[in-house]
Design an enzyme around this catalytic site. Sequence first.
Site, PDB file in Angstrom:
ATOM      1  CB  VAL A  67     -40.020-110.121 -45.896  1.00 52.15           C
ATOM      2  CG1 VAL A  67     -38.685-109.513 -45.525  1.00 52.15           C
ATOM      3  CG2 VAL A  67     -39.932-111.620 -46.126  1.00 52.15           C
ATOM      4  CG  ASN A  93     -30.849-112.637 -49.002  1.00 53.67           C
ATOM      5  OD1 ASN A  93     -30.390-113.450 -49.810  1.00 53.67           O
ATOM      6  ND2 ASN A  93     -30.743-112.799 -47.681  1.00 53.67           N
ATOM      7  CB  SER A 145     -32.966-120.232 -56.402  1.00 59.32           C
ATOM      8  OG  SER A 145     -32.404-121.528 -56.338  1.00 59.32           O
ATOM      9  CE1 TYR A 160     -36.075-121.465 -51.934  1.00 56.85           C
ATOM     10  CE2 TYR A 160     -35.347-122.597 -53.912  1.00 56.85           C
ATOM     11  CZ  TYR A 160     -35.101-121.710 -52.872  1.00 56.85           C
ATOM     12  OH  TYR A 160     -33.886-121.056 -52.809  1.00 56.85           O
ATOM     13  CE  LYS A 164     -36.064-118.335 -53.703  1.00 51.44           C
ATOM     14  NZ  LYS A 164     -35.448-117.140 -53.107  1.00 51.44           N
ATOM     15  CB  ILE A 193     -24.826-120.682 -51.050  1.00 53.47           C
ATOM     16  CG1 ILE A 193     -24.965-120.210 -52.515  1.00 53.47           C
ATOM     17  CG2 ILE A 193     -23.897-119.755 -50.252  1.00 53.47           C
ATOM     18  CD1 ILE A 193     -23.700-120.173 -53.337  1.00 53.47           C
TER      19      ILE A 193
HETATM   20  P1  NAD Z   1     -30.317-118.642 -44.335  1.00 49.52           P
HETATM   21  O1  NAD Z   1     -31.410-119.462 -43.737  1.00 49.52           O
HETATM   22  O2  NAD Z   1     -28.927-118.848 -43.863  1.00 49.52           O
HETATM   23  O3  NAD Z   1     -30.692-117.099 -44.218  1.00 49.52           O
HETATM   24  C1  NAD Z   1     -31.972-116.627 -44.491  1.00 49.52           C
HETATM   25  C2  NAD Z   1     -32.433-115.657 -43.416  1.00 49.52           C
HETATM   26  O4  NAD Z   1     -33.754-115.221 -43.768  1.00 49.52           O
HETATM   27  C3  NAD Z   1     -32.528-116.301 -42.023  1.00 49.52           C
HETATM   28  O5  NAD Z   1     -31.823-115.536 -41.064  1.00 49.52           O
HETATM   29  C4  NAD Z   1     -34.018-116.301 -41.731  1.00 49.52           C
HETATM   30  O6  NAD Z   1     -34.334-116.086 -40.364  1.00 49.52           O
HETATM   31  C5  NAD Z   1     -34.512-115.138 -42.585  1.00 49.52           C
HETATM   32  N1  NAD Z   1     -35.936-115.232 -42.888  1.00 49.52           N
HETATM   33  C6  NAD Z   1     -36.664-116.352 -43.149  1.00 49.52           C
HETATM   34  N2  NAD Z   1     -37.953-116.026 -43.318  1.00 49.52           N
HETATM   35  C7  NAD Z   1     -38.049-114.687 -43.147  1.00 49.52           C
HETATM   36  C8  NAD Z   1     -39.114-113.765 -43.167  1.00 49.52           C
HETATM   37  N3  NAD Z   1     -40.375-114.163 -43.382  1.00 49.52           N
HETATM   38  N4  NAD Z   1     -38.852-112.459 -42.960  1.00 49.52           N
HETATM   39  C9  NAD Z   1     -37.587-112.038 -42.710  1.00 49.52           C
HETATM   40  N5  NAD Z   1     -36.535-112.859 -42.654  1.00 49.52           N
HETATM   41  C10 NAD Z   1     -36.763-114.171 -42.877  1.00 49.52           C
HETATM   42  O7  NAD Z   1     -30.424-118.944 -45.899  1.00 49.52           O
HETATM   43  P2  NAD Z   1     -29.675-118.369 -47.188  1.00 49.52           P
HETATM   44  O8  NAD Z   1     -29.232-119.555 -47.945  1.00 49.52           O
HETATM   45  O9  NAD Z   1     -28.713-117.295 -46.863  1.00 49.52           O
HETATM   46  O10 NAD Z   1     -30.930-117.776 -47.966  1.00 49.52           O
HETATM   47  C11 NAD Z   1     -30.991-116.467 -48.485  1.00 49.52           C
HETATM   48  C12 NAD Z   1     -31.669-116.498 -49.844  1.00 49.52           C
HETATM   49  O11 NAD Z   1     -30.852-117.254 -50.744  1.00 49.52           O
HETATM   50  C13 NAD Z   1     -33.046-117.161 -49.874  1.00 49.52           C
HETATM   51  O12 NAD Z   1     -33.913-116.364 -50.651  1.00 49.52           O
HETATM   52  C14 NAD Z   1     -32.789-118.492 -50.554  1.00 49.52           C
HETATM   53  O13 NAD Z   1     -33.920-118.961 -51.228  1.00 49.52           O
HETATM   54  C15 NAD Z   1     -31.674-118.107 -51.501  1.00 49.52           C
HETATM   55  N6  NAD Z   1     -30.864-119.203 -52.019  1.00 49.52           N
HETATM   56  C16 NAD Z   1     -30.099-119.983 -51.192  1.00 49.52           C
HETATM   57  C17 NAD Z   1     -29.337-121.011 -51.712  1.00 49.52           C
HETATM   58  C18 NAD Z   1     -28.475-121.894 -50.850  1.00 49.52           C
HETATM   59  O14 NAD Z   1     -27.979-122.943 -51.338  1.00 49.52           O
HETATM   60  N7  NAD Z   1     -28.249-121.575 -49.596  1.00 49.52           N
HETATM   61  C19 NAD Z   1     -29.350-121.255 -53.109  1.00 49.52           C
HETATM   62  C20 NAD Z   1     -30.144-120.459 -53.924  1.00 49.52           C
HETATM   63  C21 NAD Z   1     -30.888-119.428 -53.372  1.00 49.52           C
END
Ligand code: NAD
Length: 262
Positions: A67, A93, A145, A160, A164, A193
Site C-alpha cells: 500500500v 486497514n 487504533s 505508530y 494512527k 486484538i
Molecule cells: P496482521 O499483521 O494480522 O494483519 C495485517 C496485514 O497487513 C498482514 O497480512 C500484512 O502482511 C499486511 N501488510 C503489512 N504491511 C503492508 C503493506 N505495506 N501493504 C499491504 N499489506 C500490508 O495485523 P492486524 O492486527 O490485523 O492489523 C490490521 C490493522 O489493525 C493495522 O492497521 C493495525 O495497526 C490495526 N490495529 C491492530 C490492533 C491489534 O491489537 N491487533 C489494534 C489496533 C489497531
Amino acid sequence: MGIYQTEAGRVAIVTGGGSGIGRASAIAFAKEGMKVCVMDVKEERSEEVAEEIRNSGGEAMSSGVDVSNPQEVQQGIEQTIQKWGRLDVLFANAGINGTLAPIEKLSLEQWNATISTNLNGTFLTVKHSIPYLKKEGGSIVITSSINGNRTFHGFGMAAYSSTKAAQVAFMKMAALELARYKIRVNAICPGAIQTNIGQNTHTTEEVKEITIPVNYPEGHQPLEHKPGEPEQVADLVLFLASERSSHISGTEIYIDGAETLL
Ligand code: NAD
C-alpha cells in the site's frame, strides 16, 4: 445471507486482507454477498483468503499490493475494476507496528517505514479509490487504533501512534470533502486484538529505558478480560461498510471492550 442483504453484489477492497482484522472483514463481506478484492503485500496470504472465500461459495480475487507503493495501489484497484466494473467499499486497514524504540534512538528509516505503510498507504488507497467510489457513492473505513487517540502508553510507538492519530484527522477531512459524492468515511480504533501483528513489530531493548510501568490490579480488558477477536472487529467494519450506517460519516469508533476507559 445475513442482515445486510442490501450489500449483495457490491464490490469491496480490503487492504491487509491476508491476516487478522482484514482477513476476518473480507470473509464477513463475502458472507453478505459482496465481491471482495483481498490485497496484501504478502500475496500468498491474500490468495489463501480469496481461495477460502471462493471455497465457501463467495466471490473473491487477490492482489499482491504494497500500500505504500503508488503504482501497485493503482494497479490493484484497476484490476478490481477490470474484473467487476465498480467499487463500493474500501477498507484501508493494512498496517504495521514497525520499530519500537525511544525517539532519540529511532532512525529516520525506521520512522519512515511505519509512516509509509500506515499513513501513506491510507492516503494512497483512498486517493486512488475516489474516482470509482464517487460514481455511485460508497463507504471508506480506515483502521486507526486506540494508540495515538486515547492511549499513549505504547512506549516506543511514537511513529505508530502518530500515524494512527493522523489517520483520524485524515478521515475527518475526507468525510467532509467526499460527502458531496455520497462517500462516507469513518475510522475504527481497536484495542488489543488477537492477530499476527506481532510479526510486524520490532521491539528494541532500549524501549525498557523509557517505559513507565502501568499496572492495573485486574488486568486491562474490563469487558472480556482478554484481547478481542478479529471477527468482533469485522462485525463493526461490516456495519460501517453497509447502508445500515447510512448517516454515519466522519466518526471514529472505539472497539476495545472499554479497555481505554481505565
Ligand atoms: P496482521 O499483521 O494480522 O494483519 C495485517 C496485514 O497487513 C498482514 O497480512 C500484512 O502482511 C499486511 N501488510 C503489512 N504491511 C503492508 C503493506 N505495506 N501493504 C499491504 N499489506 C500490508 O495485523 P492486524 O492486527 O490485523 O492489523 C490490521 C490493522 O489493525 C493495522 O492497521 C493495525 O495497526 C490495526 N490495529 C491492530 C490492533 C491489534 O491489537 N491487533 C489494534 C489496533 C489497531
